[in-house]
Enzyme design. Sequence first.
Site, PDB file in Angstrom:
ATOM      1  N   GLY A 178       0.835  -1.196   0.000  1.00  0.00           N
ATOM      2  CA  GLY A 178       0.000   0.000   0.000  1.00  0.00           C
ATOM      3  C   GLY A 178       0.867   1.241   0.000  1.00  0.00           C
ATOM      4  N   VAL A 207       4.676   0.990   1.021  1.00  0.00           N
ATOM      5  CA  VAL A 207       4.973  -0.108   1.943  1.00  0.00           C
ATOM      6  C   VAL A 207       5.044  -1.408   1.126  1.00  0.00           C
ATOM      7  CG1 VAL A 207       4.227  -1.319   4.029  1.00  0.00           C
ATOM      8  CG2 VAL A 207       3.651   1.095   3.740  1.00  0.00           C
ATOM      9  N   ASP A 229      -4.951  10.090  14.214  1.00  0.00           N
ATOM     10  CA  ASP A 229      -5.602   9.678  12.965  1.00  0.00           C
ATOM     11  C   ASP A 229      -6.100   8.241  13.090  1.00  0.00           C
ATOM     12  OD1 ASP A 229      -6.612   9.993  10.435  1.00  0.00           O
ATOM     13  OD2 ASP A 229      -4.721   9.614   9.402  1.00  0.00           O
ATOM     14  N   ASP A 256      10.732  -8.895  35.168  1.00  0.00           N
ATOM     15  CA  ASP A 256      10.640  -7.442  34.957  1.00  0.00           C
ATOM     16  C   ASP A 256      12.050  -6.900  34.713  1.00  0.00           C
ATOM     17  OD1 ASP A 256      10.023  -4.772  34.982  1.00  0.00           O
ATOM     18  OD2 ASP A 256       9.824  -4.649  37.166  1.00  0.00           O
ATOM     19  N   SER A 299      32.439 -12.163  11.657  1.00  0.00           N
ATOM     20  CA  SER A 299      33.761 -12.740  11.915  1.00  0.00           C
ATOM     21  C   SER A 299      33.638 -14.137  12.523  1.00  0.00           C
ATOM     22  CB  SER A 299      34.528 -11.837  12.884  1.00  0.00           C
ATOM     23  OG  SER A 299      33.858 -11.851  14.138  1.00  0.00           O
ATOM     24  N   ASP A 307      32.910 -16.135  27.958  1.00  0.00           N
ATOM     25  CA  ASP A 307      34.071 -16.502  27.149  1.00  0.00           C
ATOM     26  C   ASP A 307      34.920 -17.542  27.867  1.00  0.00           C
ATOM     27  OD1 ASP A 307      36.340 -16.485  25.567  1.00  0.00           O
ATOM     28  OD2 ASP A 307      37.109 -14.624  26.463  1.00  0.00           O
ATOM     29  N   GLU A 319      30.308 -21.205  22.530  1.00  0.00           N
ATOM     30  CA  GLU A 319      30.173 -20.557  23.855  1.00  0.00           C
ATOM     31  C   GLU A 319      28.786 -19.921  24.010  1.00  0.00           C
ATOM     32  OE1 GLU A 319      34.890 -19.336  24.557  1.00  0.00           O
ATOM     33  OE2 GLU A 319      33.608 -18.060  23.349  1.00  0.00           O
TER      34      GLU A 319
HETATM   35  P1  AMP Z   1       0.865   3.772   6.034  1.00  0.00           P
HETATM   36  O1  AMP Z   1       1.815   4.588   5.244  1.00  0.00           O
HETATM   37  O2  AMP Z   1       1.448   3.342   7.349  1.00  0.00           O
HETATM   38  O3  AMP Z   1      -0.496   4.401   6.146  1.00  0.00           O
HETATM   39  O4  AMP Z   1       0.631   2.411   5.187  1.00  0.00           O
HETATM   40  C1  AMP Z   1       0.010   2.404   3.907  1.00  0.00           C
HETATM   41  C2  AMP Z   1      -0.693   1.069   3.686  1.00  0.00           C
HETATM   42  O5  AMP Z   1       0.249  -0.008   3.665  1.00  0.00           O
HETATM   43  C3  AMP Z   1      -1.675   0.708   4.795  1.00  0.00           C
HETATM   44  O6  AMP Z   1      -2.945   1.240   4.575  1.00  0.00           O
HETATM   45  C4  AMP Z   1      -1.680  -0.812   4.773  1.00  0.00           C
HETATM   46  O7  AMP Z   1      -2.606  -1.291   3.830  1.00  0.00           O
HETATM   47  C5  AMP Z   1      -0.275  -1.157   4.318  1.00  0.00           C
HETATM   48  N1  AMP Z   1       0.557  -1.434   5.489  1.00  0.00           N
HETATM   49  C6  AMP Z   1       1.219  -0.531   6.265  1.00  0.00           C
HETATM   50  N2  AMP Z   1       1.894  -1.123   7.263  1.00  0.00           N
HETATM   51  C7  AMP Z   1       1.650  -2.453   7.138  1.00  0.00           C
HETATM   52  C8  AMP Z   1       2.066  -3.619   7.882  1.00  0.00           C
HETATM   53  N3  AMP Z   1       2.863  -3.512   8.950  1.00  0.00           N
HETATM   54  N4  AMP Z   1       1.630  -4.825   7.472  1.00  0.00           N
HETATM   55  C9  AMP Z   1       0.814  -4.925   6.380  1.00  0.00           C
HETATM   56  N5  AMP Z   1       0.399  -3.888   5.642  1.00  0.00           N
HETATM   57  C10 AMP Z   1       0.799  -2.655   6.003  1.00  0.00           C
END
Ligand code: AMP
Length: 495
Positions: free
Chosen positions: A57, A64, A174, A404, A444, A475, A486
Amino acid sequence: MGCVSNSARKGAIVKVGKVEEVKVVTTTDDLQIQPRQFVIHKEADILKDYTMGPKLGSGAFGSVRIGTHKITMQQRAIKTIKKSSISEDQFVKDKFFAEVEVLKTADHPNIVRLYEFYEDQLHFHLVTELVKGGELFDYIVSSKNLSEPVAAHFFKQILSAVNYCHTNGIVHRDLKPENLLLDRQDSSATVKVIDFGTSTIIDQSKRLTHRYGTSYYIAPEVLKKNYDEKCDVWSCGVILYILLSGKPPFYGETDADILARVEKGVYQMKGATWDRVSSNAKNLIKSMLNMDPRSRPTAAQCLESTWLTLMPDATNQDSIFTQDVLENLTNFRAEKKLQHAVMSFIATQLMNKNEVSQLAQAFRALDTNGDGKLSKDELLAQYKNTMGANQAEEEVQRIMKEVDVDGNGFIDYSEFIMASAKRESLLSKQNLENAFRLFDNDNSGKISAKEIRNILGREVISSDEVWRDLVGQVDQNGDGEIDLREFTEMMLKLF
Ligand code: AMP
């Protein structure tokens, strides 16, 4: 090791909204293990570590994609942002770094986890957990409206994440079903809040004045540019209305029409759909859509609402599984700091997603007040079901002391995952080898004190001696470094 930059470059450690003093560490006992330490800012080419896959998206800052981590073969979501798209505007740039900082510190089952953060010449890349079940929005559309137990199952998780943010000084600004992803498309799915690009840290002395949000979900006081974290509670009220009816409370042909309704706070809950909804649910919505933010409940108060507290659990949490989890917690132990650090690293960065998802469900069942962390009292209530009060008190005290790790008086989500996972799967051969390879940054075949310092010591002031001591505890052949044998032996001693 050159690619790891100093994340404390701003001069202070910011822990979700609260500025903390940089900690001075003089012995290995002073070291605290926190999941945020493992989120490393790498100035490197992401393609060296990840194979890029299909696009998921696009958002305000960039696209993404799915990426596969070459060492662990885990699939993750990678958000790529062109530096040129944010670098000219300091405000946008600051907001981008604020998102990184919030995600880095957020340790909650319903907030998407940030694994890594890359920077190359042209881009920033945020590597987060891949959430595969699509948007809650699509789930609502395909189901039209949800039964009350299913709506409550989702809503409790959303409120828990919001409450966690608010108690840690963060406002999302949002919240909407498009920013709520499901780990699978079914009624018992886990919700993950994504996109903290508009989030901000609350300064208690100041009101927020920037107008952010999406028309259907925006609170009236945000339109007046004078608001605080209660704007998120309003958005959650809108989300609950949609979950139960499939329609938004404030609607219109244009944005202006919608906003005019929001400004007046005019909505209705009449008709056949609403006749079937309980008065407890309607009362909660009414309280959350109160025009006066001061009279609107906090997220914590919403979690205590009659509707949520009386609603049966739609997921049928398996009580045998919860018993197993409690037993694992009881048996958890780690004698050395490095053992703790490796277990915490595996739990937050490498563990099998299905197992984490099951443990997340158990965590939700134990976290009765939904604040995203387990208190001593919440644990006591569980242990008292199977043992006498004195024994339960002793047991819980021991667990708190062992588990914790960051010493904040609660068992945080990652601490719980680490301590309640099955020992054999947490410390599987595969996980241990992968953890070793990821600690051994220069490939390494040995982990040096400097490599450990680069992971655990980026946010503290310490002498080289502390890190040499840490290595020295493991170690065996005295060469000043830790080899795979180790490393594995140190971890297998925990069985
Ligand atoms: P964003 O820029 O965070 O609003 O992401 C844009 C779109 O990418 C969202 O509306 C989702 O559909 C998809 N997306 C964002 N993050 C994830 C995620 N962690 N896993 C799956 N889809 C994601």
